[in-house]
Design an enzyme around this catalytic site. Structure first.
Site, short mmCIF file in Angstrom:
data_model
loop_
_atom_site.label_atom_id
_atom_site.label_comp_id
_atom_site.label_asym_id
_atom_site.label_seq_id
_atom_site.Cartn_x
_atom_site.Cartn_y
_atom_site.Cartn_z
N ASP A 144 93.30 51.47 -19.98
CA ASP A 144 94.22 51.17 -21.08
C ASP A 144 93.40 51.14 -22.36
OD1 ASP A 144 96.53 50.32 -22.50
OD2 ASP A 144 95.88 48.25 -22.36
N SER A 145 94.07 51.22 -23.49
CA SER A 145 93.40 51.08 -24.78
C SER A 145 92.75 49.70 -24.92
CB SER A 145 94.40 51.27 -25.91
OG SER A 145 95.46 50.34 -25.77
N CYS B 275 98.64 52.85 -20.03
CA CYS B 275 98.83 52.78 -21.47
C CYS B 275 99.92 53.78 -21.79
CB CYS B 275 97.53 53.15 -22.18
SG CYS B 275 97.68 53.41 -23.96
N GLU C 188 99.27 39.15 -28.37
CA GLU C 188 97.85 38.82 -28.45
C GLU C 188 97.64 37.50 -29.19
OE1 GLU C 188 95.39 42.22 -29.29
OE2 GLU C 188 95.97 42.95 -27.31
N CYS D 160 105.59 49.73 -23.17
CA CYS D 160 104.25 49.31 -23.61
C CYS D 160 103.79 48.25 -22.62
CB CYS D 160 104.31 48.72 -25.02
SG CYS D 160 102.77 47.95 -25.55
N HIS E 57 101.99 45.74 -22.86
CA HIS E 57 102.00 44.34 -23.30
C HIS E 57 103.37 43.68 -23.12
CE1 HIS E 57 98.17 45.01 -25.40
NE2 HIS E 57 98.14 43.73 -25.69
#
Lengths: 275, 275
Positions: A13-14, A76, A155, A187, A189
Site C-alpha cells: 500500500d502507499s 491500495c 490518521e 480506499c 482507510h
C-alpha cells in the site's frame, strides 16, 4: 504440491491503510505467510498523478518480487486503479487489486442498481470502479465522489467525532439523494469509518469494504490456481517493511489490526524500469 | 556589484504551500527572479520522519543549487525545522528557513509572552519554534499544537466552511484557554485560513504569517550580504518546477497567488549524498 505454495503473499500500500487488507487476509487465510510493504516515505498516492502512481506501484511490486512472494496484492485503491495493468505486464507472479473484488461484491449486493463509490481524488478520477461496474452490468447507475478529507481524519484518529460526522454528511448526502442502496468504500482507510458512515447512510445502504472483498477474492484465486499454502506446523508470519522510519507505524498499526505484528524494517526500494 | 546579484532566488517546499512564500517574496522583492521547486511527488513532509525529511530537503536544495541560484529559501516549516542545519553544512549559498523569521516576529508582537504555535506533526514534534522562542526570550511560555487536518482542508478548498470552523475550534480553543496573545502559523498552507482563524481567535490574538515574516527576513539578509538584485529593465520571472505531473499545480496555484505564473515543468531530482 508445488513448492511455490509455501512462499509468502506480498501485500503493498502507499502507507498503512493497506493493513485493513492484511487484517482480512489474515482472518480468511490464517495459514499464509505475509510480507507487507508500506511506501510511507511517499504516502499518499491518492493526490498524485497517474504516471507517478504507476512508477511508485511498480517499484513497490519489484521490492516484493525480489522478496520471493508467490502473489502480489495491491492493497491500495489508487495503485489498483492506475497501475494494475502495468504490474500484470511486468511481473510473472499473479497480481491482485482491490477494485475488481469490490465491483463484484457491489453488484451482488445492489437491488436497485444505484451504486455509490467513494475514494481518493486519484481513484475517482480514474473511473476504475465506474468502468468496472458498467462492464459487468449495463443497468448500473454509478455515483462517484472523491473524499480527500477521510484519510487525514482516520490518521488523526477522529473515527468517532462530530467533525467526521459533518464531513461524511457533506460527502455522502448527495449520494443518498441519488437513492444509492450500495456504497463502495474505495480506499483501504475507509473501513475504519464504517460505524460513522453507518450513522450517516442508515441501515438501507450496503457498505462494501474493499479490504474484505479483496481477501475473499485472493483466497478464491489462489485456490483456483493451486497456490494456497499447505497446512504447516509453525505459526505463519507477517513481516512489515516501510520506506520511511518506522516510528509512526508502530503507533498507527494498532488502529488497523487486532493482532500484534513484528517490528517493521525500513527499506529502500529498487528502481524500476518498464520492460 | 557582484554578478551573483542577478542570479535567481531558489524557493522550495514539499508541495504547493510554499507558494504563499513566493507570493510574499514577489510582493516584497519584486525585482528578484525566482525559481520554485515543489516536491509534489512526495508531498507532504509533515507526516514523515526527520531522517526522510532531511534527505528529501537536501535533494530539493541540490536541484536548486544546480540551477545556479544565489540563495535558497526553505518555504516549508517541516524542512526548516529538521533540515536547515544539514543544508547549511552542505551548500555554499545562503539558506533561509521560515522558523527563525516567525520566531522573531512573534517575540516582537507578544505582550504577555504567551505564544501559541501550530504546524504539522513533524514540525511540532521537532520543537523548533519552542526552542527558538525560548532561546531568544526565557520568559516566553509556548503552547504548541499539531494540526494535521488543516493542510487537507486547504487543499480541499474548504477555506470558509462550517467544518473548517469546527476543526479550528478543536485545535485552537485549548490554546486560547492558555491566554495566548500571539499565534504562529507554522505551516505555509495556513495563511489561507487566516480569515477563518480570525473568527475563532478574535481580535486580541496576533496571527504570525510565516510566509510574510520569511519574505521580510530574506530581503534584510540579502541586503546585508549585498546580494539584492540591481534594478533591471526586463520583468523578473518565476519559474516553477514540480516532481509530479503538473496538472493539480495549475489548478491549485491560483488559490495561493494573485498573479499568473508560467507553466510548471516536471523534473526528476538529483540524488544527494551528505558531504
Amino acid at each position: 504440491m508445488k513448492s511455490g505454495n509455501s512462499l509468502p503473499i506480498g501485500i503493498f500500500d502507499s502507507g498503512i491503510g493497506g493493513l485493513t487488507v492484511v487484517q482480512q487476509v489474515r482472518r480468511i487465510l490464517p495459514g499464509e505467510d505475509l510480507i507487507y510493504l508500506g511506501d510511507t516515505a511517499r504516502v499518499p498516492y491518492g493526490t498524485k498523478s497517474p504516471e507517478t502512481v504507476v512508477r511508485f506501484a511498480c517499484e513497490d511490486a519489484q521490492f516484493l518480487a525480489n522478496e520471493g512472494v508467490k502473489a502480489i496484492v495491491v492493497a491500495c485503491n489508487t495503485a489498483s486503479a492506475w497501475a494494475l495493468a502495468a504490474m500484470e505486464r511486468s511481473f510473472s507472479v499473479p497480481v491482485f487489486g482491490v477494485i475488481l473484488p469490490g465491483v463484484r461484491l457491489a453488484l451482488q449486493k445492489t437491488r436497485n442498481h444505484r451504486i455509490g463509490v467513494i475514494g481518493t481524488n486519484a481513484t475517482i478520477r480514474s473511473q476504475a470502479y465506474t468502468k468496472g461496474l458498467h462492464a459487468r452490468n449495463d443497468e448500473a447507475r454509478v455515483f462517484a465522489r472523491a473524499c480527500p478529507l477521510l484519510v487525514p481524519l482516520v490518521e488523526e484518529g477522529w473515527l468517532s467525532h462530530a467533525v467526521t460526522d459533518s464531513v461524511l454528511h457533506v460527502y455522502l448526502d448527495p449520494l443518498l439523494t441519488r437513492r444509492i442502496d450500495t456504497l463502495v468504500l474505495g480506499c483501504t482507510h475507509y473501513p475504519l469509518l464504517k460505524p460513522a458512515m453507518r450513522k450517516v447512510v442508515g441501515k438501507g445502504v450496503a457498505l462494501i469494504d474493499s479490504a474484505e472483498s479483496c481477501a475473499h477474492f485472493v483466497r478464491d484465486r489462489l485456490e483456483t490456481i493451486g497456490l494456497l499454502a499447505a497446512r504447516r506446523r509453525r505459526p505463519s508470519f507477517i513481516k512489515p517493511f516501510l520506506t520511511d522510519e518506522t516510528l509512526r507505524f508502530e503507533e498507527l498499526a494498532g488502529r488497523f489490526l487486532d493482532f500484534p505484528m513484528e517490528p517493521a524494517q525500513k527499506v529502500n526500494l529498487p528502481s524500476f524500469s518498464t520492460r
